[in-house]
Scaffold this motif. Sequence first.
Motif, short mmCIF file in Angstrom:
data_model
loop_
_atom_site.label_atom_id
_atom_site.label_comp_id
_atom_site.label_asym_id
_atom_site.label_seq_id
_atom_site.Cartn_x
_atom_site.Cartn_y
_atom_site.Cartn_z
N THR A 86 1.02 3.47 2.03
CA THR A 86 1.48 3.74 3.40
C THR A 86 2.79 3.01 3.72
OG1 THR A 86 -0.82 4.02 3.99
CG2 THR A 86 0.71 3.73 5.82
N HIS B 232 1.26 -4.45 5.51
CA HIS B 232 0.08 -4.48 6.40
C HIS B 232 -1.16 -4.95 5.67
CE1 HIS B 232 0.06 -0.50 4.51
NE2 HIS B 232 -1.23 -0.44 4.78
N GLU B 233 -0.92 -5.76 4.62
CA GLU B 233 -2.05 -6.37 3.92
C GLU B 233 -1.74 -7.86 3.75
OE1 GLU B 233 -3.90 -2.71 1.24
OE2 GLU B 233 -2.54 -4.11 0.24
N CYS C 63 -6.49 -3.42 3.86
CA CYS C 63 -6.34 -1.96 3.97
C CYS C 63 -7.03 -1.25 2.82
CB CYS C 63 -4.86 -1.57 4.07
SG CYS C 63 -4.67 0.22 4.23
N CYS D 255 0.86 -1.18 0.00
CA CYS D 255 0.00 0.00 0.00
C CYS D 255 0.90 1.24 0.00
CB CYS D 255 -0.87 -0.10 1.25
SG CYS D 255 -1.85 1.32 1.64
#
Length: 368
Positions: free
Chosen positions: A42, A61-62, A169, A40
């Motif tokens: 981020t 974070h995915e 996310c 992502c």
Amino acid sequence: MRITAAIVREKAAPFVIDALELSEPRAGELLVKIVASGMCQTDLHARDGYFAGPYPMVYGHEGAGVVAAVGAGVKAVAPGDHVVVSFPWCGACPNCKRDMISHCMNSRQLKMRGTRADGSTLMRQDNGAPVYSAFFQQSSFATYAIANERHVVNVRKDAPLELLGPLACSGQTGAGAVLISIRPKPGDAIAVFGVGAVGLSALMAARIAGCDPIIAIDVHDRRLMLARELGATHTLNHSGRPDVVAEIRKITGCGVRFSVETSAQPSVLREAVDALMPAGTCVLLGSARSGTEVRLEMPFLQNGRIVRGVIQGESCPQRFIPELVEYILQGRMPIDRIVTFYDLADINRAARESTAGTTIKPVLRMPH
Ligand SMILES: NC(=O)c1ccc[n+]([C@@H]2O[C@H](COP(=O)([O-])OP(=O)(O)OC[C@H]3O[C@@H](n4cnc5c(N)ncnc54)[C@H](O)[C@@H]3O)[C@@H](O)[C@H]2O)c1
Ligand SMILES: [Zn+2]
Ligand SMILES: [Zn+2]
């Protein structure tokens, strides 16, 4: 245990693939064999120091994968279950207590600090030095990750697990902004500014909700073509077009009931607000850097118009992600159209192609 991970050793440095030592899951935690992880914006913003996080860090974070082991007291999942690891929340702040977990008041630390809430790290280098390894309480750019039971979502085993990481996310951010935050009625007009992974997820959700027209605005013709295939009734290329708002008013007559901003640019947010009809709502999803400001006209807002920020589509992932999985299986949310797979070893190319806009949603396959 021995794992392979992508490590960023200093601000804006490339990802380096290396072997690390991962600790055991504690009570309430589980070990996930990561099958694939979305990348992502981020992750790249964090790599580049936007959030002043520490280094060396493992981002990601995915994560989507298979539960390999569980710590004491874990009840929600068992070894062999397929899971998506979603965003962290503390469970104790005023917003978590009201079931507004995506707006957890401790989320920034839990996401960006790279440690568990108690300050501990989970990965070590061969020389014993710790690696920040709880990015979003998962650090999924790795063959294995440790996650807290509270943040994982059990998903159907017949769903395409490799594709599900992005739901954690960007997918739920765009889709939740529409289906949870603004809840349009069939026939409501919506404009989506920026059709990357977040904007296209919002657009697919707008089609599910029956919005009409669905107007997509971007600067890349290829993305706009895809937006049309995924449900946009109208597309506008912003480059070289001075008055997007006038064009939206031409299409709708009175402006849109809803607009979704994902470009993170103040001038675009202003347009997303100016395109609203009276009592319309603009949802801000794009992540601008701290200190970014925008000017809005007071009398225009006074006519019932709402501008609001939304994090993670205000999703409760354990309820919403299985719903999105159903849409995928029904062919109503074809996220395979926005995903490009890369091997973990090609993570720097994935990042470059994402930044250049040639790839919409990179998904990294882990070597096992
Ligand atoms: N709110 C949240 O919880 C949350 C969660 C995930 C991502 N984000 C943020 O959402 C944003 C979108 O994420 P993404 O992965 O889709 O990124 P992305 O960069 O792929 O999408 C942004 C899109 O905006 C377009 N754009 C740029 N300038 C434009 C202009 N002038 N007019 C119209 N479109 C323009 C880009 O071409 C691109 O397609 C990022 O800022 C990301 O950090 C927020
Ligand atoms: Zn994200
Ligand atoms: Zn909280």
